[in-house]
Design a protein around this motif. Structure first.
Motif, mmCIF file in Angstrom:
data_model
loop_
_atom_site.group_PDB
_atom_site.id
_atom_site.type_symbol
_atom_site.label_atom_id
_atom_site.label_comp_id
_atom_site.label_asym_id
_atom_site.label_seq_id
_atom_site.Cartn_x
_atom_site.Cartn_y
_atom_site.Cartn_z
ATOM 1 N N PRO A 124 54.724 117.876 -24.816
ATOM 2 C CA PRO A 124 55.170 117.111 -24.622
ATOM 3 C C PRO A 124 55.497 116.492 -26.584
ATOM 4 O O PRO A 124 56.339 115.441 -26.538
ATOM 5 C CB PRO A 124 54.910 115.529 -24.134
ATOM 6 N N HIS A 125 53.924 116.656 -27.194
ATOM 7 C CA HIS A 125 54.298 116.245 -28.687
ATOM 8 C C HIS A 125 54.890 116.517 -29.229
ATOM 9 O O HIS A 125 55.646 116.206 -30.053
ATOM 10 C CB HIS A 125 53.115 116.501 -29.380
ATOM 11 N N ILE A 126 55.575 118.575 -29.152
ATOM 12 C CA ILE A 126 56.474 119.255 -29.845
ATOM 13 C C ILE A 126 58.088 118.499 -29.288
ATOM 14 O O ILE A 126 58.604 118.529 -30.022
ATOM 15 C CB ILE A 126 56.474 121.014 -29.614
ATOM 16 N N GLU A 127 57.823 118.667 -28.149
ATOM 17 C CA GLU A 127 59.356 118.176 -27.642
ATOM 18 C C GLU A 127 59.949 117.126 -27.475
ATOM 19 O O GLU A 127 61.012 116.997 -27.983
ATOM 20 C CB GLU A 127 59.150 118.512 -25.865
ATOM 21 N N GLU A 128 59.324 115.777 -27.662
ATOM 22 C CA GLU A 128 59.769 114.413 -28.661
ATOM 23 C C GLU A 128 60.537 115.224 -29.886
ATOM 24 O O GLU A 128 61.592 114.699 -29.573
ATOM 25 C CB GLU A 128 58.826 113.776 -28.676
ATOM 26 N N PRO A 170 53.486 107.594 -20.875
ATOM 27 C CA PRO A 170 53.961 108.624 -19.583
ATOM 28 C C PRO A 170 53.480 109.652 -20.096
ATOM 29 O O PRO A 170 52.487 110.082 -18.872
ATOM 30 C CB PRO A 170 55.621 108.213 -19.373
ATOM 31 N N HIS A 171 53.339 110.710 -21.435
ATOM 32 C CA HIS A 171 52.385 112.197 -21.226
ATOM 33 C C HIS A 171 51.083 111.933 -20.758
ATOM 34 O O HIS A 171 50.205 112.856 -21.106
ATOM 35 C CB HIS A 171 53.335 112.638 -22.689
ATOM 36 N N GLY A 172 50.513 110.421 -21.431
ATOM 37 C CA GLY A 172 48.628 110.456 -21.132
ATOM 38 C C GLY A 172 48.054 111.222 -22.503
ATOM 39 O O GLY A 172 47.404 112.004 -22.118
ATOM 40 N N ALA A 193 59.305 89.107 -36.499
ATOM 41 C CA ALA A 193 58.439 89.629 -35.507
ATOM 42 C C ALA A 193 57.878 90.544 -34.817
ATOM 43 O O ALA A 193 59.018 91.665 -34.610
ATOM 44 C CB ALA A 193 59.351 88.977 -34.422
ATOM 45 N N GLU A 194 56.290 90.765 -34.702
ATOM 46 C CA GLU A 194 55.658 92.211 -34.286
ATOM 47 C C GLU A 194 56.298 92.436 -32.472
ATOM 48 O O GLU A 194 55.928 91.639 -32.254
ATOM 49 C CB GLU A 194 54.944 91.360 -34.848
ATOM 50 N N LYS A 195 56.556 93.985 -32.580
ATOM 51 C CA LYS A 195 57.268 93.859 -30.877
ATOM 52 C C LYS A 195 55.822 94.068 -30.386
ATOM 53 O O LYS A 195 54.978 95.255 -30.368
ATOM 54 C CB LYS A 195 58.216 95.255 -31.001
ATOM 55 N N ASN A 196 55.816 93.870 -28.702
ATOM 56 C CA ASN A 196 55.284 94.453 -28.125
ATOM 57 C C ASN A 196 54.802 96.077 -28.339
ATOM 58 O O ASN A 196 55.720 96.503 -28.233
ATOM 59 C CB ASN A 196 55.096 93.516 -27.015
ATOM 60 N N PHE A 197 53.542 96.550 -28.095
ATOM 61 C CA PHE A 197 53.238 97.826 -27.792
ATOM 62 C C PHE A 197 53.608 98.248 -26.374
ATOM 63 O O PHE A 197 53.609 97.749 -25.744
ATOM 64 C CB PHE A 197 51.584 98.206 -27.813
ATOM 65 N N PRO A 198 55.219 98.866 -26.272
ATOM 66 C CA PRO A 198 55.734 99.473 -25.461
ATOM 67 C C PRO A 198 55.412 100.619 -24.309
ATOM 68 O O PRO A 198 55.774 101.042 -23.436
ATOM 69 C CB PRO A 198 57.325 99.937 -25.434
ATOM 70 N N TYR A 199 54.010 100.463 -24.560
ATOM 71 C CA TYR A 199 53.418 102.126 -23.702
ATOM 72 C C TYR A 199 51.981 101.359 -22.641
ATOM 73 O O TYR A 199 51.640 100.562 -23.874
ATOM 74 C CB TYR A 199 52.611 102.985 -23.967
ATOM 75 N N GLU A 200 51.945 101.888 -21.454
ATOM 76 C CA GLU A 200 50.538 101.400 -20.663
ATOM 77 C C GLU A 200 49.125 102.142 -21.793
ATOM 78 O O GLU A 200 49.470 103.985 -21.879
ATOM 79 C CB GLU A 200 50.329 101.998 -19.410
ATOM 80 N N ILE A 201 48.314 101.583 -22.162
ATOM 81 C CA ILE A 201 47.265 102.401 -22.557
ATOM 82 C C ILE A 201 46.165 102.221 -21.706
ATOM 83 O O ILE A 201 45.292 100.586 -21.140
ATOM 84 C CB ILE A 201 46.672 101.685 -23.769
ATOM 85 N N LEU A 233 56.271 111.357 -32.137
ATOM 86 C CA LEU A 233 57.269 110.576 -32.729
ATOM 87 C C LEU A 233 57.306 108.730 -31.157
ATOM 88 O O LEU A 233 57.128 107.626 -32.093
ATOM 89 C CB LEU A 233 58.161 111.236 -32.258
ATOM 90 N N SER A 234 57.150 109.020 -30.484
ATOM 91 C CA SER A 234 56.986 108.148 -29.037
ATOM 92 C C SER A 234 56.127 107.042 -29.919
ATOM 93 O O SER A 234 56.342 105.303 -29.171
ATOM 94 C CB SER A 234 56.712 108.485 -27.668
ATOM 95 N N LEU A 235 54.713 106.771 -30.346
ATOM 96 C CA LEU A 235 53.806 105.750 -30.851
ATOM 97 C C LEU A 235 54.413 105.564 -31.953
ATOM 98 O O LEU A 235 53.347 104.659 -32.624
ATOM 99 C CB LEU A 235 52.903 106.692 -31.000
ATOM 100 N N LEU A 236 54.974 106.099 -32.573
ATOM 101 C CA LEU A 236 55.173 105.815 -34.420
ATOM 102 C C LEU A 236 56.531 104.212 -34.245
ATOM 103 O O LEU A 236 57.265 103.745 -33.494
ATOM 104 C CB LEU A 236 55.792 107.253 -34.967
ATOM 105 N N PRO A 237 57.191 104.136 -35.623
ATOM 106 C CA PRO A 237 57.233 102.373 -35.742
ATOM 107 C C PRO A 237 59.099 103.256 -34.872
ATOM 108 O O PRO A 237 59.657 104.326 -34.900
ATOM 109 C CB PRO A 237 57.666 102.587 -37.448
ATOM 110 N N ALA A 238 58.960 102.148 -34.090
ATOM 111 C CA ALA A 238 60.969 102.217 -33.124
ATOM 112 C C ALA A 238 61.953 103.153 -34.144
ATOM 113 O O ALA A 238 62.985 103.839 -34.466
ATOM 114 C CB ALA A 238 61.196 100.952 -32.429
ATOM 115 N N LYS A 239 61.677 102.339 -35.493
ATOM 116 C CA LYS A 239 62.712 103.158 -36.224
ATOM 117 C C LYS A 239 62.609 103.839 -37.019
ATOM 118 O O LYS A 239 63.708 104.240 -38.352
ATOM 119 C CB LYS A 239 63.334 101.527 -36.923
#
Length: 331
Positions: A212-216, A37-39, A2-10, A150-156
């Motif tokens: 934030p990109h690097i820190e993730e 959250p990092h926009g 099952a496809e997961k909902n995208f977890p972040y606000e756009i 990383l946060s926008l890539l597959p969770a696993k």
């Protein structure tokens, strides 16, 4: 599965931000967006397909290269591919990097004044042959490139595949990113670096914000599947980085083989390779894909006392909040 909902606000950027961005980014009709959250700043096309990318299937034998743009991605890609493929220099010379790696989000960045549609089978669209639309059809092992955090890539992703992240001093990134925007015709060639720097500070450029990109990735540096590297580290001790990457891949090579690889990865040698060229280049201009290949060159472009002060303040304001430190090449 099952496809997961995208977890972040756009959400759309503000009207003022959109107006400013469109002064420079050409060929975009819909409002630019911020994600999570990092926009993170992206074209509207990414928002259309964010869930598809987030739900990509990840395989245990995948190799993913993740980086903010202009941070040494190509350098690391070539190293990884050769180490994983038994130093097949002939194969690397014959097959462009755009075919060896799937640049998954590339189609989502396309100008909206051009018709959308899948690329012809086996044909490059410029920066890649394969992307998120056909990643599932590619044979193992798959080599994947992305500038998404990383946060926008597959969770696993990190629990499943090997991930290699490379970071670079944001001041050098800003300069290189400026010329990349001209090379790929995002911006007109007459856009000045001072204008670009204003957009950089306001996070109104593709992939921004950079810290934030690097820190993730930095915060995941101790994960067994994460290999975190610095561009400056590769410049200072390329052989040491080759050892580190080979170990992460479970590969063992002789000192002679690794020395030959280091020579192959020398910037001047890589610059000559037709398998690593992208975009239309002017040999007499700095608008080229393989440009300088040095660290600390930012000082030539932050060439007033005010710009230098702004650059230092920009770095200090972000580094004061983290234990992330970029290597000092002077020591």
């Amino acid at each position: 599965m099952a496809e997961k909902n995208f977890p972040y606000e756009i959400k759309n950027v503000t009207e003022e931000e959109d107006e400013l961005a469109k002064k420079f980014y050409k060929g975009y009709i819909r409002p630019f967006i911020r994600v999570g959250p990092h926009g993170y700043f992206w074209m509207a096309g990414y928002g259309d397909h964010a869930a598809e990318i987030y739900n990509l299937d990840v395989r245990p034998d995948d190799i993913w290269v993740v980086a903010f743009s202009r941070s040494g991605t190509t350098w690391l890609q070539e190293m990884l591919w050769l180490l994983e493929n038994n130093l097949d220099y002939d194969g690397a010379a014959k097959v462009p990097l755009t075919k060896r790696y799937a640049f998954i989000e590339y189609p989502t960045m396309a100008s909206e004044v051009r018709p959308e549609g899948p690329p012809p089978a086996g044909k490059s669209t410029g920066a890649t042959v394969d992307d998120y639309r056909n990643l599932h059809t590619l044979p193992a092992p798959r080599f994947v490139k992305t500038h998404l955090p990383l946060s926008l890539l597959p969770a696993k992703l990190l629990d499943t595949a090997k991930v290699f992240y490379i970071a670079r001093d944001p001041r050098d990134v800003a300069v290189s990113f400026h010329f990349m925007h001209k090379l790929f015709r995002y911006f007109d060639e007459d856009v000045q670096f001072t204008d670009f720097w204003e957009l950089f500070k306001k996070d109104l450029l593709l992939h921004m914000p950079i810290f934030p990109h690097i820190e993730e990735a930095w915060n995941k540096r101790n994960h067994p599947n994460m290999t975190f590297l610095f561009y400056e580290e590769m410049q200072k001790d390329l052989c040491g980085v080759i050892d580190k990457v080979a170990k992460a891949l479970g590969k063992d090579y002789t000192s002679e083989q690794k020395s030959k690889l280091a020579e192959h990865l020398n910037f001047d040698n890589m610059k000559k390779s037709t398998a690593l060229k992208y975009g239309k280049e002017d040999k007499d201009s700095e608008i080229k894909f393989m440009r300088k290949g040095v660290s600390g060159n930012w000082v030539k472009y932050f060439n007033t006392d005010e710009l230098k002060r702004e650059a230092e303040e920009y770095m200090e304001s972000h580094l004061n909040k983290t234990d992330l430190k970029f290597p000092d090449l002077s020591s």
